[in-house]
Enzyme design. Sequence first.
Site, PDB file in Angstrom:
ATOM      1  CG  ASP A 190      -3.404   4.084   4.066  1.00  0.00           C
ATOM      2  OD1 ASP A 190      -4.508   3.911   4.619  1.00  0.00           O
ATOM      3  OD2 ASP A 190      -3.052   3.459   3.045  1.00  0.00           O
ATOM      4  CD1 TRP A 194      -2.247  -2.169   1.765  1.00  0.00           C
ATOM      5  CD2 TRP A 194      -2.993  -1.175  -0.095  1.00  0.00           C
ATOM      6  NE1 TRP A 194      -3.270  -2.926   1.247  1.00  0.00           N
ATOM      7  CE2 TRP A 194      -3.749  -2.351   0.116  1.00  0.00           C
ATOM      8  CE3 TRP A 194      -3.283  -0.395  -1.211  1.00  0.00           C
ATOM      9  CZ2 TRP A 194      -4.773  -2.755  -0.746  1.00  0.00           C
ATOM     10  CZ3 TRP A 194      -4.305  -0.794  -2.067  1.00  0.00           C
ATOM     11  CH2 TRP A 194      -5.032  -1.957  -1.835  1.00  0.00           C
ATOM     12  CE  LYS A 196      -8.794  -3.195   3.250  1.00  0.00           C
ATOM     13  NZ  LYS A 196      -7.975  -2.145   2.776  1.00  0.00           N
TER      14      LYS A 196
END
Length: 355
Positions: free
Chosen positions: A167, A100, A191
């Site tokens: 993030d 990511w 999530k």
Amino acid sequence: MNRKHNFGAGPGILPESALQKAAADILNFNNSGMGVLEISHRSKDFEAVLQKAKSLVKELLKVPDTHEVLFVQGGASTQFAMVPMNLLKKKAAYIDEGAWSNKAIKEAKLFGEVSVLASSKDKNYSYMPKGYTIPTDCDYFHITSNETIHGTQVKEFPASPIPVVCDMSSDIFSRPVDVSKFDLIYAGAQKNMGPSGVTMVIIKKDIVGTHGKTLPTMLDYKTHLENDSLYNTPPVFGILVIMYTLEWLKSIGGVEGMQKINQQKFDLFYGEVDSNPMFVGTAAKEDRSPMNACFLLNDSSLDEEFLAMTKAAGIIGIKGHRSVGGFRASMYNALPLDSVKALVQVMKEFANVKA
Ligand SMILES: *Cc1c(COP(=O)(O)O)cnc(C)c1O
């Protein structure tokens, strides 16, 4: 209905109570004879949802008055670009901790210079880089709090002389964080918060609009701040589910209570991995994430057999990401401790059968 033990990495499991309330609202919202997806986003009824969701975020994460909560669209992946678009003037500092952060770096390079301070690529991102120095000549420092694919988590955020962007897509609301230390936090909802399609941004108000550029209206944080996330039609359903998920979180003791439960799940799961001779964890011990646990069978030729046994026990979503192999058990907030017990039970049985 018999709910599965859902270890999926994302979209992940949500609290059953939140799903039930949202399901009822789809048909008949506040006894209005209309579903929540059929009413104006500027109606009093929806305005109340938006404000409640926002105030729960602020309450649970103790967001200081210097910051504001925004709900935007495009996923965390759009934030990879929106962050540098709004904040990168010359150079930004990034940590390369996994898949990511890599994508975030790729987007930032479209808007300026990127200094990668540290990387754990040398060991397939199985640990969190540490001990680097954050330079003062960068516009901001970007870090990913939890690398979902590799199962690693930042345990202690480094002190930074420059604005910090984080993030938190895969561990938001799983533990307390000191929001005042961050200038911008972003997280895709799917999530730990709600359905995909809504992204939460917590932004320090005084960094908004400092770019001095002409940006596309929807990609300028200023638009969303000035219009209280209602510049255009917001992701109505996503915000509703976030509201119910956060009500559930509050009812079980907020992020502090959640952290304790997550720690129990973590201890139970990794206790088994570390004592069961059939399995091995892939992430460095000190960096193991309570949200995503990556593990392998020492004999990978048994992978399919183990998967079949977990499936028979109602366990789904544990096949590992292709870049790591093996298995990944995602233990997001809404995953009950009982689901981890079920998985551990199968791991024990598997070892017995094979011994
Ligand atoms: C899932 C995930 C993303 C991507 O989110 P999208 O909303 O699908 O764009 C980004 N960062 C992290 C850490 C993630 O876990």
